[in-house]
Motif scaffolding. Structure first.
Motif, PDB file in Angstrom:
ATOM      1  N   TYR A 132       6.559  15.920 -18.314  1.00 10.95           N
ATOM      2  CA  TYR A 132       7.950  16.254 -18.662  1.00 10.95           C
ATOM      3  C   TYR A 132       8.906  15.681 -17.618  1.00 10.95           C
ATOM      4  O   TYR A 132       9.899  15.031 -17.960  1.00 10.95           O
ATOM      5  CB  TYR A 132       8.100  17.778 -18.746  1.00 10.95           C
ATOM      6  N   ILE A 133       8.601  15.919 -16.339  1.00 15.62           N
ATOM      7  CA  ILE A 133       9.477  15.449 -15.267  1.00 15.62           C
ATOM      8  C   ILE A 133       9.535  13.925 -15.237  1.00 15.62           C
ATOM      9  O   ILE A 133      10.604  13.329 -15.043  1.00 15.62           O
ATOM     10  CB  ILE A 133       9.002  16.016 -13.912  1.00 15.62           C
ATOM     11  N   VAL A 144      19.183  12.282 -10.795  1.00 13.24           N
ATOM     12  CA  VAL A 144      19.481  13.173 -11.919  1.00 13.24           C
ATOM     13  C   VAL A 144      20.462  14.242 -11.457  1.00 13.24           C
ATOM     14  O   VAL A 144      20.313  14.815 -10.369  1.00 13.24           O
ATOM     15  CB  VAL A 144      18.191  13.846 -12.446  1.00 13.24           C
ATOM     16  N   VAL A 145      21.477  14.501 -12.281  1.00 17.28           N
ATOM     17  CA  VAL A 145      22.409  15.592 -12.024  1.00 17.28           C
ATOM     18  C   VAL A 145      21.928  16.800 -12.824  1.00 17.28           C
ATOM     19  O   VAL A 145      21.872  16.763 -14.048  1.00 17.28           O
ATOM     20  CB  VAL A 145      23.853  15.216 -12.418  1.00 17.28           C
ATOM     21  N   LEU A 146      21.573  17.843 -12.113  1.00 12.83           N
ATOM     22  CA  LEU A 146      21.072  19.079 -12.723  1.00 12.83           C
ATOM     23  C   LEU A 146      22.195  20.107 -12.715  1.00 12.83           C
ATOM     24  O   LEU A 146      22.776  20.385 -11.659  1.00 12.83           O
ATOM     25  CB  LEU A 146      19.874  19.583 -11.930  1.00 12.83           C
ATOM     26  N   LYS A 147      22.516  20.650 -13.887  1.00 14.09           N
ATOM     27  CA  LYS A 147      23.611  21.615 -13.996  1.00 14.09           C
ATOM     28  C   LYS A 147      23.109  22.883 -14.670  1.00 14.09           C
ATOM     29  O   LYS A 147      22.560  22.825 -15.767  1.00 14.09           O
ATOM     30  CB  LYS A 147      24.764  21.041 -14.831  1.00 14.09           C
ATOM     31  N   MET A 155      29.583  25.127  -8.163  1.00 17.35           N
ATOM     32  CA  MET A 155      28.568  25.763  -7.319  1.00 17.35           C
ATOM     33  C   MET A 155      27.158  25.697  -7.907  1.00 17.35           C
ATOM     34  O   MET A 155      26.184  25.909  -7.216  1.00 17.35           O
ATOM     35  CB  MET A 155      28.950  27.231  -7.071  1.00 17.35           C
ATOM     36  N   GLN A 156      27.042  25.432  -9.212  1.00 17.36           N
ATOM     37  CA  GLN A 156      25.728  25.385  -9.847  1.00 17.36           C
ATOM     38  C   GLN A 156      25.398  23.973 -10.346  1.00 17.36           C
ATOM     39  O   GLN A 156      24.739  23.798 -11.359  1.00 17.36           O
ATOM     40  CB  GLN A 156      25.664  26.389 -11.009  1.00 17.36           C
ATOM     41  N   VAL A 157      25.886  22.975  -9.621  1.00 14.71           N
ATOM     42  CA  VAL A 157      25.662  21.571  -9.971  1.00 14.71           C
ATOM     43  C   VAL A 157      24.967  20.889  -8.799  1.00 14.71           C
ATOM     44  O   VAL A 157      25.415  20.984  -7.660  1.00 14.71           O
ATOM     45  CB  VAL A 157      27.003  20.862 -10.291  1.00 14.71           C
ATOM     46  N   TYR A 158      23.864  20.189  -9.104  1.00 19.05           N
ATOM     47  CA  TYR A 158      23.053  19.602  -8.041  1.00 19.05           C
ATOM     48  C   TYR A 158      22.691  18.151  -8.395  1.00 19.05           C
ATOM     49  O   TYR A 158      22.452  17.821  -9.546  1.00 19.05           O
ATOM     50  CB  TYR A 158      21.752  20.388  -7.853  1.00 19.05           C
ATOM     51  N   LYS A 159      22.626  17.307  -7.378  1.00 22.81           N
ATOM     52  CA  LYS A 159      22.159  15.935  -7.547  1.00 22.81           C
ATOM     53  C   LYS A 159      20.806  15.825  -6.851  1.00 22.81           C
ATOM     54  O   LYS A 159      20.679  16.144  -5.664  1.00 22.81           O
ATOM     55  CB  LYS A 159      23.152  14.947  -6.949  1.00 22.81           C
ATOM     56  N   VAL A 160      19.790  15.405  -7.617  1.00 22.28           N
ATOM     57  CA  VAL A 160      18.448  15.279  -7.050  1.00 22.28           C
ATOM     58  C   VAL A 160      17.985  13.832  -7.181  1.00 22.28           C
ATOM     59  O   VAL A 160      18.236  13.173  -8.183  1.00 22.28           O
ATOM     60  CB  VAL A 160      17.454  16.233  -7.744  1.00 22.28           C
ATOM     61  N   ASP A 161      17.312  13.353  -6.148  1.00 28.56           N
ATOM     62  CA  ASP A 161      16.955  11.941  -6.082  1.00 28.56           C
ATOM     63  C   ASP A 161      15.457  11.682  -6.090  1.00 28.56           C
ATOM     64  O   ASP A 161      15.013  10.560  -5.859  1.00 28.56           O
ATOM     65  CB  ASP A 161      17.570  11.320  -4.819  1.00 28.56           C
ATOM     66  N   SER A 162      14.667  12.725  -6.343  1.00 28.71           N
ATOM     67  CA  SER A 162      13.219  12.537  -6.399  1.00 28.71           C
ATOM     68  C   SER A 162      12.613  13.591  -7.315  1.00 28.71           C
ATOM     69  O   SER A 162      13.211  14.634  -7.566  1.00 28.71           O
ATOM     70  CB  SER A 162      12.602  12.651  -4.999  1.00 28.71           C
ATOM     71  N   GLU A 168      11.498  21.356  -7.266  1.00 30.55           N
ATOM     72  CA  GLU A 168      11.845  22.460  -6.378  1.00 30.55           C
ATOM     73  C   GLU A 168      13.138  23.139  -6.812  1.00 30.55           C
ATOM     74  O   GLU A 168      13.239  24.375  -6.815  1.00 30.55           O
ATOM     75  CB  GLU A 168      11.987  21.941  -4.941  1.00 30.55           C
ATOM     76  N   LYS A 169      14.137  22.331  -7.221  1.00 31.75           N
ATOM     77  CA  LYS A 169      15.424  22.891  -7.638  1.00 31.75           C
ATOM     78  C   LYS A 169      15.285  23.670  -8.943  1.00 31.75           C
ATOM     79  O   LYS A 169      15.858  24.761  -9.095  1.00 31.75           O
ATOM     80  CB  LYS A 169      16.453  21.779  -7.783  1.00 31.75           C
ATOM     81  N   VAL A 170      14.532  23.132  -9.888  1.00 29.38           N
ATOM     82  CA  VAL A 170      14.335  23.824 -11.167  1.00 29.38           C
ATOM     83  C   VAL A 170      13.629  25.156 -10.948  1.00 29.38           C
ATOM     84  O   VAL A 170      14.001  26.182 -11.541  1.00 29.38           O
ATOM     85  CB  VAL A 170      13.534  22.935 -12.147  1.00 29.38           C
TER      86      VAL A 170
END
Length: 229
Positions: A132-133, A144-147, A155-162, A168-170
């Protein structure tokens, strides 16, 4: 004209309090009386026959209209059931407060948007497979921008690069609903907020940051008026 401005009584954020006070004062300049009403000063209930009723903790007059400056969609729906005219409507609030619903509402309208994947619904915590990932990054790109679907002020918006940071963020957001979007590098720290009333654009603001990919004013960014094309 007499109306209410309904806002959240438990939030206690100075920015919100100043906003509703300014709305009330601007209304007075237009000849309107806009009374500030906290959502926890209103008790929605239902009678023996299921009819919608409302008790107030203060002796408020019955409003001709309500400016609903909150996300309490259950109260908003209740007030609409009683025949009150709300600005914004319960539907508009619900759609705009849920980023997945916003994407669904805007889909197929010819509006250019980042590629988006809506995360799966869970009851307790996420358990995304490596397959899935991998598909998420293959579809959306190396960043990927995770919202979280519900959230304010960036405050609930994150940018992840790996993939590792993504997983970990999910896992960290637990059972909160979320969406995933491609990162648009050319719009780093920039966005445009457009205000629409009755299907017509009435104003727009460009927000900008040189320090963060998020442009929210609450995070210390700057905004200025803009004429949208």
């Amino acid at each position: 004209m007499y109306g209410w401005i309904v806002y959240n009584g438990a939030l206690r954020i100075k920015k919100i309090e100043k906003l509703v006070e300014r709305l009330s004062s601007r209304g007075a300049e237009k000849g309107m009386t806009l009374e500030l009403v906290k959502n926890n000063e209103l008790l929605p209930s239902y009678g023996a026959k299921g009819e919608a009723e409302l008790t107030t903790l203060k002796p408020f007059k019955k409003p001709e209209f309500i400016i609903f400056w909150d996300k309490d969609i259950f109260l908003a729906k209740h007030l609409e059931m009683m025949g009150f005219k709300l600005f914004n409507s319960r539907e508009a609030i619900e759609v705009c407060d849920n980023k997945a619903l916003t994407q669904l509402k805007l889909a197929n309208l010819g509006i250019r948007m980042p590629k988006t994947i809506v995360g799966p619904f869970v009851f307790h915590k996420q358990n995304l497979s490596d397959t899935y990932i991998d598909h998420v990054f293959e579809t959306l790109g190396p960043s990927v921008v995770l919202k979280e679907s519900h959230g304010s002020f960036g405050m609930q918006v994150y940018k992840v690069d790996s993939r590792e940071a993504f997983k970990e963020k999910v896992e960290g957001i637990g059972n909160n609903a979320f969406i995933m979007q491609e990162y648009i590098e050319t719009t780093y720290g920039r966005d445009v907020r457009v205000n629409i009333i009755g299907g017509k654009i009435v104003g727009a603001m460009k927000r900008q940051s040189t320090e963060d990919f998020r442009a929210n004013i609450t995070l210390g960014r700057r905004g200025r008026s803009r004429e949208p094309h």
